[in-house]
Write a protein that holds these residues in place. Structure first.
Motif, PDB file in Angstrom:
ATOM      1  N   ASP A  44       0.829  -1.215   0.000  1.00  0.00           N
ATOM      2  CA  ASP A  44       0.000   0.000   0.000  1.00  0.00           C
ATOM      3  C   ASP A  44       0.860   1.260   0.000  1.00  0.00           C
ATOM      4  OD1 ASP A  44      -2.222  -1.640   0.120  1.00  0.00           O
ATOM      5  OD2 ASP A  44      -2.393  -1.529   2.297  1.00  0.00           O
ATOM      6  N   GLY A  45       2.008   1.193  -0.664  1.00  0.00           N
ATOM      7  CA  GLY A  45       2.872   2.358  -0.752  1.00  0.00           C
ATOM      8  C   GLY A  45       3.886   2.492   0.358  1.00  0.00           C
ATOM      9  N   PHE A  46       3.884   1.571   1.333  1.00  0.00           N
ATOM     10  CA  PHE A  46       4.816   1.626   2.455  1.00  0.00           C
ATOM     11  C   PHE A  46       5.836   0.493   2.333  1.00  0.00           C
ATOM     12  CE2 PHE A  46       0.853   3.439   4.312  1.00  0.00           C
ATOM     13  CZ  PHE A  46       1.325   4.733   4.460  1.00  0.00           C
ATOM     14  N   THR A  47       7.109   0.806   2.599  1.00  0.00           N
ATOM     15  CA  THR A  47       8.187  -0.150   2.371  1.00  0.00           C
ATOM     16  C   THR A  47       8.787  -0.670   3.672  1.00  0.00           C
ATOM     17  OG1 THR A  47       8.748   0.927   0.283  1.00  0.00           O
ATOM     18  CG2 THR A  47      10.427  -0.488   1.254  1.00  0.00           C
ATOM     19  N   LEU A  48       8.972  -1.982   3.715  1.00  0.00           N
ATOM     20  CA  LEU A  48       9.654  -2.666   4.815  1.00  0.00           C
ATOM     21  C   LEU A  48      10.811  -3.443   4.215  1.00  0.00           C
ATOM     22  CD1 LEU A  48       6.538  -4.225   6.612  1.00  0.00           C
ATOM     23  CD2 LEU A  48       7.600  -2.006   7.090  1.00  0.00           C
ATOM     24  N   CYS A  49      11.927  -3.527   4.946  1.00  0.00           N
ATOM     25  CA  CYS A  49      13.106  -4.201   4.404  1.00  0.00           C
ATOM     26  C   CYS A  49      13.697  -5.197   5.404  1.00  0.00           C
ATOM     27  CB  CYS A  49      14.183  -3.181   4.039  1.00  0.00           C
ATOM     28  SG  CYS A  49      13.743  -2.104   2.662  1.00  0.00           S
ATOM     29  N   GLY A  50      14.506  -6.105   4.877  1.00  0.00           N
ATOM     30  CA  GLY A  50      15.318  -6.997   5.692  1.00  0.00           C
ATOM     31  C   GLY A  50      14.548  -7.777   6.740  1.00  0.00           C
ATOM     32  N   ALA A  51      15.068  -7.724   7.971  1.00  0.00           N
ATOM     33  CA  ALA A  51      14.509  -8.514   9.069  1.00  0.00           C
ATOM     34  C   ALA A  51      13.068  -8.128   9.371  1.00  0.00           C
ATOM     35  CB  ALA A  51      15.376  -8.339  10.315  1.00  0.00           C
ATOM     36  N   MET A  52      12.734  -6.838   9.241  1.00  0.00           N
ATOM     37  CA  MET A  52      11.376  -6.417   9.546  1.00  0.00           C
ATOM     38  C   MET A  52      10.395  -6.961   8.506  1.00  0.00           C
ATOM     39  SD  MET A  52       9.848  -2.649  10.502  1.00  0.00           S
ATOM     40  CE  MET A  52      10.865  -2.537  11.980  1.00  0.00           C
ATOM     41  N   ASN A  53      10.766  -6.913   7.266  1.00  0.00           N
ATOM     42  CA  ASN A  53       9.905  -7.450   6.223  1.00  0.00           C
ATOM     43  C   ASN A  53       9.730  -8.965   6.399  1.00  0.00           C
ATOM     44  OD1 ASN A  53       8.403  -7.484   3.724  1.00  0.00           O
ATOM     45  ND2 ASN A  53      10.232  -8.319   2.747  1.00  0.00           N
ATOM     46  N   LYS A  54      10.814  -9.643   6.737  1.00  0.00           N
ATOM     47  CA  LYS A  54      10.750 -11.092   6.942  1.00  0.00           C
ATOM     48  C   LYS A  54       9.820 -11.431   8.104  1.00  0.00           C
ATOM     49  CE  LYS A  54      13.575 -15.136   8.056  1.00  0.00           C
ATOM     50  NZ  LYS A  54      14.942 -15.641   8.381  1.00  0.00           N
ATOM     51  N   ARG A  55       9.921 -10.700   9.213  1.00  0.00           N
ATOM     52  CA  ARG A  55       9.063 -10.969  10.372  1.00  0.00           C
ATOM     53  C   ARG A  55       7.599 -10.671  10.051  1.00  0.00           C
ATOM     54  NH1 ARG A  55       7.697 -14.260  14.133  1.00  0.00           N
ATOM     55  NH2 ARG A  55       6.676 -13.294  15.915  1.00  0.00           N
ATOM     56  N   TYR A  56       7.388  -9.604   9.288  1.00  0.00           N
ATOM     57  CA  TYR A  56       6.025  -9.250   8.893  1.00  0.00           C
ATOM     58  C   TYR A  56       5.396 -10.384   8.087  1.00  0.00           C
ATOM     59  CZ  TYR A  56       2.206  -6.446   6.898  1.00  0.00           C
ATOM     60  OH  TYR A  56       0.968  -5.962   6.515  1.00  0.00           O
ATOM     61  N   GLN A  57       6.164 -10.970   7.192  1.00  0.00           N
ATOM     62  CA  GLN A  57       5.662 -12.094   6.409  1.00  0.00           C
ATOM     63  C   GLN A  57       5.399 -13.311   7.300  1.00  0.00           C
ATOM     64  OE1 GLN A  57       4.692 -12.269   3.189  1.00  0.00           O
ATOM     65  NE2 GLN A  57       4.989 -10.050   3.196  1.00  0.00           N
TER      66      GLN A  57
END
Length: 245
Positions: A44-57
């Motif tokens: 939705d236009g907001f970016t997450l990277c690395g460890a945070m993106n992995k945890r979110y998934q």
């Protein structure tokens, strides 16, 4: 606060979380983006990277525990880690602690304690159910405990170790009914830090000797200690610029 002696209805907690998320998302608009590390994804236009993106998934992404992102991943107040706001909580990351979510009543308490800039530091793990409540670990050997009867409180150090050694929430103590209380002078000559439990028992620790003592309060004193806390969580200070690499 209403969190001191028990947990409010879930509907009330959700209302507070919605308002808190809105305020934190607006504050994050001024935040600086960290240097991208690891795989990034945009929601939705907001970016997450690395460890945070992995945890979110791992938590189910947009259909999971946290819901949809409401901010980019931005630098935390200390410039050391990052944070991001979601519909139903927040996530915090630092190189030493990894990425972990804080939700519900724990997030309200964490906000009152100034988030990662306060006494708890960054979360080091997720909220885990124990007996009739939950425990979540943070930096510096500190923890947030939450239960319907005890409310949400922070505990740590020798008092936490003693409590867990003697059965933790499954013991006669149950869950804490106060934060760690620092007293100006030693409590009855025993210690200078204490935590109150619903049974009227107090675990007292001495920073001078390291001794731990359990005391039973007289009936008339078995009331929740009064603490002074802000009426609502404050927005963080504007994030610091990204350091040059």
């Amino acid at each position: 606060t209403p969190l001191d002696q028990g947990l409010p209805p879930e509907s009330d907690i959700n209302k507070v979380i919605t308002g808190l998320a809105d305020r934190q998302a607006k504050a994050a608009e001024k935040g600086d983006r960290p240097t991208a590390g690891g795989k990034c994804a945009t929601y939705d236009g907001f970016t997450l990277c690395g460890a945070m993106n992995k945890r979110y998934q791992e938590l189910g992404g947009v259909d999971g525990v946290l819901g949809r992102p409401m901010s980019n991943e931005v630098l935390s107040q200390d410039g050391h880690g990052t944070r991001a706001v979601f519909q139903r909580g927040m996530m915090f990351y630092s190189p030493t602690t990894g990425a972990h979510e804080v939700t519900g009543a724990n997030l309200i308490k964490y906000a009152l304690l100034k988030f990662e800039g306060g006494v708890l530091g960054y979360p080091t793990g997720s909220e885990e159910k124990q007996d009739n409540g939950t425990i979540q670990p943070f930096e510096g050997h500190t923890y947030l405990t939450a239960s319907s009867k005890g409310g949400v409180h922070y505990i740590g150090g020798r008092i936490y170790e003693y409590w867990q050694k003697h059965g933790g929430p499954s013991s006669e103590f149950g869950y804490p009914q106060s934060d760690i209380i620092d007293v100006s002078a030693e409590y009855q000559g025993i210690g200078d830090r204490l935590v109150l439990f619903p049974t009227g028992q107090v675990i007292v620790s001495s920073s001078r000797t390291g001794d731990i003592v359990v005391e039973q309060l007289p009936q008339q004193q078995q009331q929740q200690p009064q603490t002074v806390e802000p009426e609502q969580p404050e927005a963080p200070e504007e994030a610091q610029p990204v350091p040059n690499s």
